[in-house]
Motif scaffolding. Structure first.
Motif, short mmCIF file in Angstrom:
data_model
loop_
_atom_site.label_atom_id
_atom_site.label_comp_id
_atom_site.label_asym_id
_atom_site.label_seq_id
_atom_site.Cartn_x
_atom_site.Cartn_y
_atom_site.Cartn_z
N ALA A 1 7.01 12.84 -22.49
CA ALA A 1 8.38 12.64 -22.00
C ALA A 1 9.35 12.62 -23.17
CB ALA A 1 8.47 11.34 -21.23
N SER A 2 10.50 13.21 -22.95
CA SER A 2 11.56 13.20 -23.97
C SER A 2 12.91 13.11 -23.27
CB SER A 2 11.49 14.44 -24.85
OG SER A 2 11.68 15.61 -24.08
N GLY A 3 13.93 12.91 -24.07
CA GLY A 3 15.27 12.76 -23.50
C GLY A 3 15.58 11.29 -23.27
N ARG A 4 16.25 11.00 -22.17
CA ARG A 4 16.68 9.62 -21.88
C ARG A 4 15.53 8.83 -21.24
NH1 ARG A 4 22.55 9.35 -19.29
NH2 ARG A 4 22.17 7.18 -19.84
N THR A 5 14.51 8.58 -22.07
CA THR A 5 13.33 7.87 -21.58
C THR A 5 13.43 6.39 -21.89
OG1 THR A 5 12.14 8.24 -23.64
CG2 THR A 5 11.90 9.90 -21.92
N SER A 6 12.64 5.63 -21.17
CA SER A 6 12.53 4.20 -21.43
C SER A 6 11.05 3.84 -21.30
CB SER A 6 13.34 3.40 -20.42
OG SER A 6 12.97 2.02 -20.46
N SER A 7 10.61 2.92 -22.14
CA SER A 7 9.20 2.49 -22.06
C SER A 7 8.93 1.79 -20.74
CB SER A 7 8.87 1.58 -23.24
OG SER A 7 9.69 0.42 -23.21
N ASN B 1 5.61 7.91 -25.69
CA ASN B 1 6.23 8.37 -24.43
C ASN B 1 5.35 9.39 -23.73
OD1 ASN B 1 8.56 6.78 -24.56
ND2 ASN B 1 9.64 8.29 -25.80
N THR B 2 4.06 9.11 -23.70
CA THR B 2 3.10 10.06 -23.15
C THR B 2 2.20 9.36 -22.14
OG1 THR B 2 3.11 11.39 -25.17
CG2 THR B 2 1.23 11.65 -23.70
N ALA B 3 1.99 10.03 -21.02
CA ALA B 3 1.04 9.58 -20.01
C ALA B 3 -0.14 10.54 -19.98
CB ALA B 3 1.71 9.51 -18.64
N TYR B 4 -1.26 10.02 -19.56
CA TYR B 4 -2.48 10.81 -19.53
C TYR B 4 -3.13 10.70 -18.15
CZ TYR B 4 -1.85 10.30 -24.55
OH TYR B 4 -1.32 10.30 -25.82
N LEU B 5 -3.87 11.72 -17.79
CA LEU B 5 -4.67 11.68 -16.57
C LEU B 5 -6.08 12.15 -16.94
CD1 LEU B 5 -4.75 11.14 -13.52
CD2 LEU B 5 -4.30 13.58 -13.19
N GLN B 6 -7.00 11.22 -16.99
CA GLN B 6 -8.40 11.55 -17.24
C GLN B 6 -9.05 11.85 -15.91
OE1 GLN B 6 -10.18 11.79 -20.21
NE2 GLN B 6 -11.83 12.56 -18.90
N MET B 7 -9.60 13.05 -15.78
CA MET B 7 -10.20 13.48 -14.52
C MET B 7 -11.69 13.73 -14.75
SD MET B 7 -7.23 16.07 -13.14
CE MET B 7 -7.51 17.29 -14.43
N ASN B 8 -12.50 12.99 -14.04
CA ASN B 8 -13.96 13.12 -14.16
C ASN B 8 -14.56 13.56 -12.84
OD1 ASN B 8 -13.79 12.08 -16.81
ND2 ASN B 8 -13.98 9.98 -16.06
N SER B 9 -15.80 14.02 -12.91
CA SER B 9 -16.53 14.45 -11.69
C SER B 9 -15.68 15.40 -10.86
CB SER B 9 -16.93 13.22 -10.87
OG SER B 9 -17.72 12.34 -11.62
N LEU B 10 -15.12 16.40 -11.52
CA LEU B 10 -14.21 17.31 -10.84
C LEU B 10 -14.94 18.14 -9.79
CD1 LEU B 10 -12.04 18.26 -13.89
CD2 LEU B 10 -11.17 17.32 -11.75
N VAL C 1 15.55 13.32 -18.25
CA VAL C 1 14.21 13.18 -18.83
C VAL C 1 13.49 14.51 -18.71
CG1 VAL C 1 11.98 12.04 -18.62
CG2 VAL C 1 14.08 10.73 -18.28
N GLN C 2 12.91 14.96 -19.80
CA GLN C 2 12.11 16.18 -19.78
C GLN C 2 10.64 15.78 -19.88
OE1 GLN C 2 14.82 16.08 -22.29
NE2 GLN C 2 16.03 16.72 -20.54
N LEU C 3 9.83 16.44 -19.05
CA LEU C 3 8.40 16.16 -19.02
C LEU C 3 7.65 17.46 -19.26
CD1 LEU C 3 8.38 13.97 -15.79
CD2 LEU C 3 8.37 13.15 -18.15
#
Length: 119
Positions: A24-30, A75-84, A2-4
């Motif tokens: 994510a790409s490659g041998r990914t799974s949901s 195949n994408t994850a997100y990180l929302q960062m607030n009040s940094l 898996v490539q990230l």
């Protein structure tokens, strides 16, 4: 294999927000779990959050300020960062594994993206 690939890092003022993406790409799974870690200079890599089909975990240090989400169709994850804060300055890494229970030692890592919070 898996490539990230992370994106979205940068410089932000304290109190501001950023959203990181991890494709994510490659041998990914949901059904794979994905997560986020960070490493500040001179410190160990720190777990932040992880998500699977039916669970989400947050570290105490970011709960309430950071939100993880994913778009399985992309195949994408997100990180929302607030009040940094200045102490959030670190290299942020995306990680993946076939089980959220393995996210303490995930199988796959991204290359990292720098987040710098100026005070």
């Amino acid at each position: 294999q898996v490539q990230l690939v992370e994106s979205g890092g940068g410089l932000v003022q304290a109190g501001g927000s950023l959203r990181l993406s991890c494709a994510a790409s490659g041998r990914t799974s949901s059904r794979d779990a994905m997560g986020w870690f960070r490493q500040a200079p001179g410190k160990e890599r720190e777990f932040l959050t992880a998500i699977s089909d039916d669970n989400i975990y947050y570290a105490v240090s970011v709960k309430g300020r950071f939100t993880i989400s994913r778009d399985s169709s992309k195949n994408t994850a997100y990180l929302q960062m607030n009040s940094l804060k200045s102490e959030d300055t670190a290299v942020y890494y995306c990680a993946a594994d076939n089980s959220i229970m393995n996210m303490n030692r995930p199988r796959s890592w991204g290359q990292g993206t720098q987040v710098t919070v100026s005070s």
